[in-house]
Design a protein around this motif. Structure first.
Motif, short mmCIF file in Angstrom:
data_model
loop_
_atom_site.label_atom_id
_atom_site.label_comp_id
_atom_site.label_asym_id
_atom_site.label_seq_id
_atom_site.Cartn_x
_atom_site.Cartn_y
_atom_site.Cartn_z
N PHE A 17 -9.91 -6.23 2.61
CA PHE A 17 -8.70 -5.96 3.20
C PHE A 17 -7.99 -7.17 2.97
CE2 PHE A 17 -5.38 -6.62 6.37
CZ PHE A 17 -4.98 -5.13 6.68
N ILE A 18 -8.18 -8.51 2.88
CA ILE A 18 -7.60 -9.51 2.56
C ILE A 18 -7.23 -9.62 0.90
CG2 ILE A 18 -7.82 -11.99 2.00
CD1 ILE A 18 -9.48 -12.15 4.52
N GLN A 19 -8.17 -9.11 0.35
CA GLN A 19 -7.86 -8.99 -1.13
C GLN A 19 -6.87 -7.91 -1.65
OE1 GLN A 19 -11.39 -8.53 -3.23
NE2 GLN A 19 -12.34 -10.56 -2.68
N LEU A 20 -6.79 -6.78 -0.86
CA LEU A 20 -5.83 -5.85 -0.88
C LEU A 20 -4.30 -6.18 -0.72
CD1 LEU A 20 -5.78 -2.53 -1.39
CD2 LEU A 20 -5.82 -2.35 1.06
N PHE A 21 -4.25 -7.17 0.48
CA PHE A 21 -2.88 -7.61 0.72
C PHE A 21 -2.48 -9.02 0.16
CE2 PHE A 21 -3.57 -4.30 4.04
CZ PHE A 21 -2.27 -3.97 4.12
N ALA A 22 -3.58 -9.74 -0.45
CA ALA A 22 -3.03 -10.73 -0.85
C ALA A 22 -2.12 -10.98 -2.00
CB ALA A 22 -4.47 -11.44 -1.53
N LYS A 23 -1.99 -9.89 -2.88
CA LYS A 23 -1.05 -9.94 -4.19
C LYS A 23 0.13 -9.25 -3.70
CE LYS A 23 -4.75 -10.84 -7.41
NZ LYS A 23 -5.39 -10.44 -8.56
N ARG A 24 0.23 -8.70 -2.45
CA ARG A 24 1.37 -7.82 -2.12
C ARG A 24 2.70 -8.80 -1.70
NH1 ARG A 24 0.65 -2.69 -4.31
NH2 ARG A 24 2.62 -2.53 -2.92
N ARG A 25 3.73 -8.10 -1.95
CA ARG A 25 5.10 -8.66 -1.40
C ARG A 25 5.94 -7.93 -0.78
NH1 ARG A 25 5.63 -13.84 -4.13
NH2 ARG A 25 7.89 -13.75 -3.52
N GLY A 26 6.50 -8.71 0.07
CA GLY A 26 7.71 -7.65 1.02
C GLY A 26 7.34 -7.86 2.47
N ALA A 27 8.19 -6.95 3.10
CA ALA A 27 8.23 -7.02 4.42
C ALA A 27 6.55 -6.31 5.02
CB ALA A 27 9.01 -6.32 5.28
N LEU A 28 6.07 -7.03 6.04
CA LEU A 28 4.66 -6.36 6.49
C LEU A 28 4.90 -5.00 6.93
CD1 LEU A 28 1.96 -6.69 7.92
CD2 LEU A 28 2.81 -7.42 10.19
N LYS A 29 5.84 -4.48 7.93
CA LYS A 29 6.03 -3.15 8.22
C LYS A 29 6.05 -2.24 6.65
CE LYS A 29 7.76 0.40 10.72
NZ LYS A 29 7.88 0.77 12.13
N SER A 30 6.90 -2.72 5.87
CA SER A 30 6.94 -1.79 4.48
C SER A 30 5.94 -1.55 4.05
CB SER A 30 8.11 -2.14 3.63
OG SER A 30 9.22 -2.30 4.32
N THR A 31 4.96 -2.80 3.80
CA THR A 31 3.59 -2.58 3.23
C THR A 31 2.45 -1.73 3.94
OG1 THR A 31 3.94 -4.88 2.44
CG2 THR A 31 1.82 -4.24 2.21
N LEU A 32 2.74 -1.84 5.29
CA LEU A 32 1.65 -1.11 6.11
C LEU A 32 1.91 0.26 6.13
CD1 LEU A 32 1.44 -3.31 9.46
CD2 LEU A 32 -0.43 -2.97 7.75
N VAL A 33 3.05 0.93 5.86
CA VAL A 33 3.41 2.14 5.68
C VAL A 33 3.32 2.68 4.34
CG1 VAL A 33 4.69 2.27 8.19
CG2 VAL A 33 6.02 1.79 5.81
N ASN A 34 3.09 1.91 3.60
CA ASN A 34 3.01 2.31 2.13
C ASN A 34 1.49 2.94 1.83
OD1 ASN A 34 2.69 2.58 -0.86
ND2 ASN A 34 3.96 0.79 -1.09
N GLN A 35 1.55 4.25 1.70
CA GLN A 35 0.11 4.96 1.60
C GLN A 35 -0.41 4.78 0.14
OE1 GLN A 35 -0.56 7.06 4.41
NE2 GLN A 35 1.34 5.70 4.78
N HIS A 36 0.02 4.16 -0.65
CA HIS A 36 -0.47 4.01 -1.77
C HIS A 36 -1.07 2.41 -1.71
CE1 HIS A 36 1.69 6.96 -3.88
NE2 HIS A 36 2.93 6.44 -3.65
N VAL A 37 -0.97 1.68 -0.54
CA VAL A 37 -1.72 0.35 -0.41
C VAL A 37 -2.76 0.71 0.47
CG1 VAL A 37 -1.40 -1.94 0.59
CG2 VAL A 37 0.53 -0.80 -0.87
N ILE A 38 -2.38 1.23 1.75
CA ILE A 38 -3.41 1.60 2.51
C ILE A 38 -2.92 2.93 3.30
CG2 ILE A 38 -2.07 0.46 4.54
CD1 ILE A 38 -5.91 -0.45 4.27
N ALA A 39 -4.02 4.10 3.38
CA ALA A 39 -3.46 5.33 3.85
C ALA A 39 -3.53 5.32 5.34
CB ALA A 39 -4.34 6.17 3.07
N GLY A 40 -2.80 6.20 5.87
CA GLY A 40 -2.86 6.63 7.48
C GLY A 40 -1.92 5.99 8.28
N ILE A 41 -1.33 4.98 7.91
CA ILE A 41 -0.59 4.11 8.78
C ILE A 41 1.12 4.64 8.63
CG2 ILE A 41 0.32 1.90 9.56
CD1 ILE A 41 -2.02 0.78 8.44
N GLY A 42 1.76 5.01 9.70
CA GLY A 42 3.18 5.27 9.66
C GLY A 42 3.86 4.34 10.60
#
Length: 271
Positions: free
Chosen positions: A143-168
């Motif tokens: 999980f840490i590796q999945l998010f470590a290289k991302r940028r942007g707001a936490l909310k926008s990242t969590l709802v991105n289905q290409h990053v992590i699926a199932g969260i709205g």
């Protein structure tokens, strides 16, 4: 829009109610809700049995004994109800699948859909979805590796289905609250400890929400007392103006990337 806990609740309950029962009738009330000519769709589904129900992110996959799969995404406003003509909700239905005297009603599929695919087609359709937090193969380190290289707001990242699926929208806010992070926090500013806490917060929120039937208010069946139980347990989502359950702050409503956001400005920290 139904998210992972709502669809998991549907999967668990329907797996106990409709598996291995012959489909005796299929009705299509809106051609745009399916992906084939309605006559072909009805012909290919009628007489089959659902032998397994799988959930992937916000999707349900109904595996038919013919080898085909029905892929469901409810989208905004979509609901399911299993019952008889006498007790079904007074709502328009776009597709109906009957099992003798009981029918599974697909309600509100104006944006959602129920598509009939081969196994290969359904796998290809879902191939761009990210992993799920509750997948047994997911770990804190992954999980840490999945998010470590991302940028942007936490909310926008969590709802991105290409990053992590199932969260709205709902669970992104609930997870951020559990992790004591503002939804506006920048992913690139989060420490390993922050990301580890975010991972465990996601697990806790999903388990709690699923155990209480998610936030959809309409019961799945006439006897269903579970579905919608989490609606009154949301701690920040749709709670603007209410007192925070964790501190003496007041829940605020904001917007990030066109999405509404709910958070406590006092005990959730911006990064």
């Amino acid at each position: 829009m139904p998210e992972l806990p709502e669809m998991e609740n549907y999967r668990i309950q329907l797996s106990q109610l409709i598996l291995d029962r012959p489909i005796t009738k299929v009705t299509v009330g809106r051609d745009k809700s399916i992906n084939k000519d309605s006559a072909d769709f009805i012909r290919e589904v009628t007489g089959t049995r659902i032998i397994f129900i799988e959930r992937r992110g916000k999707h349900l996959l109904f595996h038919l004994d013919s080898g085909r799969r029905l892929l469901l995404h409810l989208m905004l406003g979509g609901l399911l109800y299993l019952g008889t003509d006498e007790d079904k909700p007074g709502r328009s239905t776009q597709v109906e699948i009957s099992f003798g005297n009981q029918t599974l009603y697909f309600i509100g599929l104006r944006l959602g859909y129920l598509h009939l695919y081969s196994a290969k087609e359904s796998d290809e359709f879902l191939s761009d979805l990210g992993p799920e937090v509750i997948d047994r193969r997911m770990t804190e380190e992954k999980f840490i590796q999945l998010f470590a290289k991302r940028r942007g707001a936490l909310k926008s990242t969590l709802v991105n289905q290409h990053v992590i699926a199932g969260i709205g929208n709902c669970y992104a806010d609930e997870i951020a609250f559990e992790a004591e992070l503002r939804p506006s926090s920048k992913i690139q500013n989060l420490s390993r400890d922050d990301l580890a806490k975010l991972y465990h917060s996601s697990l806790a929120v999903f388990r709690h929400a699923t155990d209480h039937g998610g936030y959809i208010e309409l019961p799945l069946t006439k006897e269903d007392k579970l579905t919608g139980g989490f609606n009154d347990l949301c701690r920040v989502y749709d709670r603007a103006g209410e007192g925070c359950i964790r501190c003496d702050g007041v829940i605020e409503k904001s917007e990030i990337g066109g999405r509404k956001v709910f958070f406590c400005p006092k005990c959730q920290h911006d990064k």
